[in-house]
Write an enzyme that holds these catalytic residues in place. Structure first.
Site, short mmCIF file in Angstrom:
data_model
loop_
_atom_site.label_atom_id
_atom_site.label_comp_id
_atom_site.label_asym_id
_atom_site.label_seq_id
_atom_site.Cartn_x
_atom_site.Cartn_y
_atom_site.Cartn_z
N GLU A 109 3.91 -6.62 1.80
CA GLU A 109 3.51 -6.97 0.43
C GLU A 109 3.56 -5.75 -0.49
O GLU A 109 2.56 -5.37 -1.10
CB GLU A 109 2.08 -7.54 0.44
CG GLU A 109 1.88 -8.73 1.35
CD GLU A 109 0.40 -9.17 1.43
OE1 GLU A 109 -0.47 -8.49 0.86
OE2 GLU A 109 0.14 -10.20 2.07
N GLY A 165 0.76 -1.24 0.00
CA GLY A 165 0.00 0.00 0.00
C GLY A 165 0.79 1.29 0.00
O GLY A 165 0.21 2.35 -0.26
N ARG A 215 -4.93 3.41 -16.03
CA ARG A 215 -5.05 4.14 -14.76
C ARG A 215 -5.69 5.54 -14.90
O ARG A 215 -6.56 5.89 -14.11
CB ARG A 215 -3.69 4.23 -14.05
CG ARG A 215 -3.06 2.86 -13.76
CD ARG A 215 -1.89 2.92 -12.80
NE ARG A 215 -2.32 3.24 -11.46
CZ ARG A 215 -2.23 4.43 -10.91
NH1 ARG A 215 -1.65 5.42 -11.56
NH2 ARG A 215 -2.67 4.63 -9.70
N TYR A 270 -9.04 5.70 -12.81
CA TYR A 270 -8.97 6.38 -11.51
C TYR A 270 -8.73 7.88 -11.63
O TYR A 270 -8.55 8.55 -10.62
CB TYR A 270 -7.80 5.84 -10.66
CG TYR A 270 -7.63 4.34 -10.64
CD1 TYR A 270 -8.57 3.52 -10.01
CD2 TYR A 270 -6.52 3.75 -11.21
CE1 TYR A 270 -8.39 2.15 -9.96
CE2 TYR A 270 -6.33 2.37 -11.17
CZ TYR A 270 -7.27 1.58 -10.54
OH TYR A 270 -7.08 0.23 -10.49
N CYS A 290 -11.63 3.94 -29.24
CA CYS A 290 -12.86 4.67 -29.55
C CYS A 290 -13.70 4.88 -28.30
O CYS A 290 -14.77 4.30 -28.13
CB CYS A 290 -13.65 3.91 -30.60
SG CYS A 290 -12.72 3.80 -32.11
N GLU A 291 -13.17 5.66 -27.40
CA GLU A 291 -13.85 6.03 -26.15
C GLU A 291 -13.32 7.40 -25.76
O GLU A 291 -12.10 7.63 -25.86
CB GLU A 291 -13.48 5.09 -25.00
CG GLU A 291 -13.85 3.67 -25.20
CD GLU A 291 -14.72 3.12 -24.08
OE1 GLU A 291 -15.17 3.88 -23.22
OE2 GLU A 291 -14.95 1.91 -24.13
N GLY A 349 4.03 -3.41 -3.69
CA GLY A 349 4.01 -3.54 -5.15
C GLY A 349 4.45 -2.23 -5.77
O GLY A 349 5.57 -2.06 -6.25
N ARG A 350 3.54 -1.25 -5.69
CA ARG A 350 3.76 0.03 -6.36
C ARG A 350 5.06 0.73 -5.94
O ARG A 350 5.76 1.28 -6.79
CB ARG A 350 2.57 0.94 -6.03
CG ARG A 350 2.55 2.24 -6.78
CD ARG A 350 1.47 3.18 -6.24
NE ARG A 350 0.25 2.54 -5.91
CZ ARG A 350 -0.84 2.49 -6.70
NH1 ARG A 350 -0.84 3.10 -7.85
NH2 ARG A 350 -1.92 1.85 -6.30
N1 LLP Z 1 -1.43 -6.93 -0.94
C1 LLP Z 1 -2.73 -7.02 -1.27
C2 LLP Z 1 -3.58 -8.01 -0.60
C3 LLP Z 1 -3.26 -6.17 -2.26
O1 LLP Z 1 -4.56 -6.25 -2.58
C4 LLP Z 1 -2.42 -5.23 -2.90
C5 LLP Z 1 -2.94 -4.34 -3.94
C6 LLP Z 1 -1.06 -5.19 -2.53
C7 LLP Z 1 -0.61 -6.05 -1.53
C8 LLP Z 1 -0.08 -4.27 -3.17
O2 LLP Z 1 -0.39 -2.95 -2.95
P1 LLP Z 1 0.63 -1.78 -3.37
O3 LLP Z 1 1.84 -1.89 -2.51
O4 LLP Z 1 0.97 -1.96 -4.80
O5 LLP Z 1 -0.16 -0.55 -3.13
N2 LLP Z 1 -4.78 -1.02 -9.88
C9 LLP Z 1 -4.65 -0.05 -8.82
C10 LLP Z 1 -4.02 -0.65 -7.58
C11 LLP Z 1 -4.79 -1.82 -7.03
C12 LLP Z 1 -4.12 -2.43 -5.81
C13 LLP Z 1 -4.76 -3.69 -5.42
N3 LLP Z 1 -4.15 -4.35 -4.30
C14 LLP Z 1 -3.84 1.14 -9.33
O6 LLP Z 1 -3.48 1.15 -10.51
O7 LLP Z 1 -3.62 2.10 -8.61
#
Ligand code: LLP
Length: 421
Positions: free
Chosen positions: A273, A239, A312, A316, A343-344, A275-276
């Protein structure tokens, strides 16, 4: 900090000019910097060096096999949410003993697959899932480690679509219900309770909700221990936000400093966990300008990639900087929308943004596209998925070929009654 910089007026990824990649692979293409991915992973992971922890890169953010292999070699575990993501981890040579598996709708075959590989633990999100997992584990003659994902009803103060820890969200189990599941744990002889988990949302820019979620879990761990239950893992999810525009998210070091002590005091191993925060600023979407068009109200820069490649902004309203590959330092520029081929009218990558004068054929880099970029791309409007390229120093490698038209129809069949075979 990332490794996309101008050198002699040209945008480079590490030591490779983006123009060279475009010449060889075409556009649209996702370009990732291995030095940036490595640096971000290590900066994050090393911030927690003082406490027992495991960093599990969130596969959903960026799931190309080469990238997963890179993280696996750095010692990363993986956070997955489907059998398909587990398959990717397997193909990349990841360590199953470092895999945690969340998701509200795990199917029986998915549970079997993960059980047969012996992952670190399942983050179970409902009573129904707990019952099914117990049954499947029993059938396979296994006892499997399980954490419950709790919905703490904490507002993460982020975009509603990526907020996951409120009662209005489908994720996790609310505290009262979770407590009664813990009390009746004997009903699940094939499940070994090993942890508690939550993930309250994504692109989080403030520490308060994260600290609140952690103290919520720590308190719960204490209560569970009081009930004689052993809790080894405390999974705080991912997150942590990044800078797309002018945001000031906590840095990984600050994030770690705020939570380490409390996590350590819990006596649990902390599972993270991210990601981003690792992948977001390590990738760009490289596009070429197809046409320029102006009407009496607006200026449009039309590129060869759009919402099909990076959804994105459309989904969003997200902001991504756009950098011209050939630097234009002294141009004042004017307002324009950067749009794609779809086409949107939602097909925009930037709206009402100042762009310099551009010509057909010029290259643009849509920045901060490493996370939730390619993974959310689609074939809408018959668009083949873009290529993915990994840069490493002076070299670059195509890690996913651009799709061909034949890939678009590869799995389709015309039934016999329509004179097919
Ligand atoms: N763990 C779980 C259970 C999650 O659902 C997620 C993201 C993460 C970890 C990783 O979160 P991060 O560190 O990346 O924030 N598509 C959206 C983001 C959706 C995130 C879903 N869950 C976007 O483009 O902003």
């Amino acid at each position: 900090m990332h490794h996309f910089n101008y050198q002699h007026g040209e945008l480079y990824c590490e030591e490779v000019p983006l123009r060279r990649i475009a010449e060889e692979t075409g556009t649209p293409a996702y370009i990732y910097s291995s030095a940036t991915l490595t640096r971000h992973y290590q900066a994050f992971d090393h911030s927690f060096a003082d406490i027992p922890h495991l960093t599990c890169f969130s596969v959903k953010a960026l799931s190309n096999l080469a990238i997963l292999r890179l993280f696996s070699r750095l010692g990363s575990g993986f956070d997955i949410v489907s059998g398909g993501e587990l398959y990717r981890v397997e193909q990349a040579g990841g360590d199953f003993q470092k895999v945690v598996y969340s998701g509200v709708s795990k199917t029986e075959p998915e549970l079997e697959y993960a059980l047969s590989k012996g992952i670190l633990f399942f983050n179970v999100e409902s009573e129904g899932e707990l019952e099914l997992l117990n049954q499947v584990a029993g059938r396979l003659g296994k006892k499997t480690p399980v954490a419950l994902r709790i919905n703490p009803d904490i507002d993460p103060q982020t975009h509603a679509h990526i907020s996951t820890g409120l009662k209005v969200n489908k994720f996790g189990i609310e505290l009262g219900q979770a407590k009664s599941l813990f009390r009746d744990w004997k009903k699940y002889p094939h499940l070994e309770l090993c942890g508690v988990d939550c993930h309250i949302g994504s692109q989080l820019l403030r520490m308060e909700p994260i600290v609140e979620a952690l103290s919520f879990l720590v308190k719960l761990v204490g209560e569970l221990r009081g009930m004689g239950l052993e809790i080894k893992y405390l999974d705080l999810g991912g997150g942590l936000g990044i800078t797309y525009n002018s945001e000031h998210p906590p840095l990984p070091g600050e994030y770690a400093a705020e939570i380490s002590e409390m996590a350590k005091a819990s006596g649990c191993k902390l599972i993270l966990e991210p990601g981003r925060v690792i992948a977001g600023n390590a990738g760009v979407l490289l596009l070429q300008v197809s046409f320029l068009k102006e009407n009496s109200l607006k200026r449009f820069i039309i590129a060869d990639g759009g919402m099909n490649d990076l959804i994105r902004p459309a989904l969003y309203g997200s902001y991504h900087e756009v950098w011209p590959v050939t630097q234009k330092p002294d141009q004042p520029g004017s307002l324009a929308d950067l749009v794609g081929p779809i086409c949107e009218s939602a097909d925009f990558l930037a709206r009402d943004r100042v762009f310099p004068e551009l010509k057909r054929g010029e290259l643009l880099a849509v920045m901060s596209a490493g996370a939730y970029g390619f993974v959310m791309a689609s074939n809408y409007n018959g668009q083949p998925l873009p290529a993915e390229v990994l840069v490493s120093g002076r070299d670059f490698h195509v890690i996913r070929e651009r799709e061909k038209y034949s890939d678009l129809t590869r799995l389709e069949k015309i039934p016999e009654f329509l004179d097919g075979k």
